[in-house]
Design a protein around this motif. Sequence first.
Motif, PDB file in Angstrom:
ATOM      1  N   LEU A 198      -5.149  -3.939  -8.340  1.00  0.00           N
ATOM      2  CA  LEU A 198      -4.298  -3.598  -7.182  1.00  0.00           C
ATOM      3  C   LEU A 198      -3.354  -2.450  -7.513  1.00  0.00           C
ATOM      4  CD1 LEU A 198      -3.114  -6.978  -5.581  1.00  0.00           C
ATOM      5  CD2 LEU A 198      -4.834  -5.395  -4.694  1.00  0.00           C
ATOM      6  N   GLY A 199      -2.795  -2.478  -8.697  1.00  0.00           N
ATOM      7  CA  GLY A 199      -1.790  -1.489  -9.046  1.00  0.00           C
ATOM      8  C   GLY A 199      -2.339  -0.158  -9.520  1.00  0.00           C
ATOM      9  N   HIS A 200      -3.555  -0.162 -10.106  1.00  0.00           N
ATOM     10  CA  HIS A 200      -3.999   1.045 -10.801  1.00  0.00           C
ATOM     11  C   HIS A 200      -5.277   1.693 -10.281  1.00  0.00           C
ATOM     12  CE1 HIS A 200      -1.278  -0.939 -13.703  1.00  0.00           C
ATOM     13  NE2 HIS A 200      -0.999   0.285 -14.088  1.00  0.00           N
ATOM     14  N   THR A 201      -6.049   0.994  -9.453  1.00  0.00           N
ATOM     15  CA  THR A 201      -7.292   1.618  -8.997  1.00  0.00           C
ATOM     16  C   THR A 201      -6.999   2.719  -7.969  1.00  0.00           C
ATOM     17  OG1 THR A 201      -9.489   1.231  -8.064  1.00  0.00           O
ATOM     18  CG2 THR A 201      -7.677  -0.017  -7.096  1.00  0.00           C
ATOM     19  N   ILE A 202      -7.801   3.767  -8.006  1.00  0.00           N
ATOM     20  CA  ILE A 202      -7.720   4.803  -6.978  1.00  0.00           C
ATOM     21  C   ILE A 202      -8.964   4.754  -6.089  1.00  0.00           C
ATOM     22  CG2 ILE A 202      -6.257   6.346  -8.341  1.00  0.00           C
ATOM     23  CD1 ILE A 202      -8.775   7.944  -9.063  1.00  0.00           C
ATOM     24  N   ASP A 314       6.503  -1.813  -9.388  1.00  0.00           N
ATOM     25  CA  ASP A 314       6.203  -1.148 -10.662  1.00  0.00           C
ATOM     26  C   ASP A 314       6.067   0.356 -10.455  1.00  0.00           C
ATOM     27  OD1 ASP A 314       5.268  -0.280 -13.121  1.00  0.00           O
ATOM     28  OD2 ASP A 314       3.924  -1.971 -13.387  1.00  0.00           O
ATOM     29  N   GLU A 315       6.774   1.126 -11.268  1.00  0.00           N
ATOM     30  CA  GLU A 315       6.723   2.585 -11.125  1.00  0.00           C
ATOM     31  C   GLU A 315       5.358   3.149 -11.491  1.00  0.00           C
ATOM     32  OE1 GLU A 315       8.573   3.708 -15.546  1.00  0.00           O
ATOM     33  OE2 GLU A 315       9.786   4.006 -13.735  1.00  0.00           O
ATOM     34  N   VAL A 318      -0.073   2.926  -8.416  1.00  0.00           N
ATOM     35  CA  VAL A 318      -0.544   4.095  -7.663  1.00  0.00           C
ATOM     36  C   VAL A 318       0.159   4.121  -6.310  1.00  0.00           C
ATOM     37  CG1 VAL A 318      -2.567   5.175  -6.598  1.00  0.00           C
ATOM     38  CG2 VAL A 318      -2.776   4.064  -8.835  1.00  0.00           C
ATOM     39  N   GLU A 319       0.722   5.266  -5.961  1.00  0.00           N
ATOM     40  CA  GLU A 319       1.578   5.346  -4.777  1.00  0.00           C
ATOM     41  C   GLU A 319       0.840   4.945  -3.504  1.00  0.00           C
ATOM     42  OE1 GLU A 319       5.176   5.316  -3.410  1.00  0.00           O
ATOM     43  OE2 GLU A 319       4.728   5.881  -5.494  1.00  0.00           O
ATOM     44  N   GLN A 320      -0.420   5.324  -3.382  1.00  0.00           N
ATOM     45  CA  GLN A 320      -1.169   5.009  -2.169  1.00  0.00           C
ATOM     46  C   GLN A 320      -1.448   3.508  -2.041  1.00  0.00           C
ATOM     47  OE1 GLN A 320      -4.528   7.463  -3.301  1.00  0.00           O
ATOM     48  NE2 GLN A 320      -5.864   5.683  -3.524  1.00  0.00           N
ATOM     49  N   ASN A 321      -1.290   2.766  -3.132  1.00  0.00           N
ATOM     50  CA  ASN A 321      -1.514   1.319  -3.107  1.00  0.00           C
ATOM     51  C   ASN A 321      -0.244   0.529  -2.839  1.00  0.00           C
ATOM     52  OD1 ASN A 321      -4.056   2.071  -3.893  1.00  0.00           O
ATOM     53  ND2 ASN A 321      -3.922   1.254  -5.966  1.00  0.00           N
TER      54      ASN A 321
END
Length: 357
Positions: A198-202, A314-315, A318-321
């Motif tokens: 969720l946090g890192h996939t593009i 979390d900084e 990925v912003e789009q997520n």
Amino acid sequence: MVVIGSATDSSSPFGKRLAANDKKTRDKAVKALGKWVSTKKEFSHLELMKLWKGLFYCVWMSDKPVVQQQLSETLSSLILKVPRSSVMDFIATFWQTMCAEWHGIDRLRLDKFYYLLRRFLFYSFRMLKENDWDLEAVEEYTNVMINGPLNATSQKMPDGIRFHLIEIYLEELEKSVDVAHSGEVPTAHVLAPMFHLLGHTINGKVFKMVAEDVFESILKKTAAGEGEDSDFEDETDLTVFDKDEDEDEADENEDEDEDMAEDGEGDEAEAEAEAKAMAEMETEMESEDGEEPSTTFDYDLIGIRERLATVAADEETVEQNRRKVDVLYKAYQDFCPLDEDEDDNEGEDEDEDEDAA
């Protein structure tokens, strides 16, 4: 095309026999392997890599759905026989081998390897259960998955494996433990690879699958289990994506397994018959074992809600997520609202932030 002869350097004393053309020879090697694994005290990483190379070709050479299914069951259950000191490396080298060999698997063989992945995931959860869901063991295991097949950014991990694991993750977790004891499962920790995705996939398709097949599914299963006692009415509140959103991206990320067919891909009718037979036997096995997934599995909704809040804040997310993760968090918050103590703590944290500013 995969060259079968490349398996001849596999782990002594089983490598050549595991990849032999003769079924009897392979069967004897697999039987001997079970005894060897259960008595050996420790494995080196190289031994395990060579061993899984041989086992991969053993599965490759297996014919007939019943034989394939029995072999997958036998190989996956080795997880329960490997010594604790080596079991995580045993699991890691399995996934490393599968990911390395995946693009060489032709379409007619995909079903049996998908089934192998499913049973291996099940026995991985069963191993954690036998360790009483020890948090250290759970963290070791989830780190193996995050660094391996469920890594969000590595190009070496095939999407076909990612997609399949996302689809079956909850199913196999639910099969691994009796519903009556499901509250003992630290699900917020076991789901760590899904939070990572969720946090890192593009990849929009990967994100959507995790959101819907894992986190939305948990809420719907819980609501269905609560029946009339549930305050959950509108399932559309849980939809992270609009129906048409990312349609083009989904088309672009169509499962690459469709492109794997080689010159000898064979008759499509034969492939469909093979898939149907595998599905029927899998259903029969689950029925015999009494392992049908339950809609009343006791998921740690509060723990999941807190982890979703962490991912959203979390900084490194990925912003789009971020916005979409926040939508999931709010869905969990609506389903299991913060209690008064949590509200007070949250308010204190906000006041501290304001003072600091």
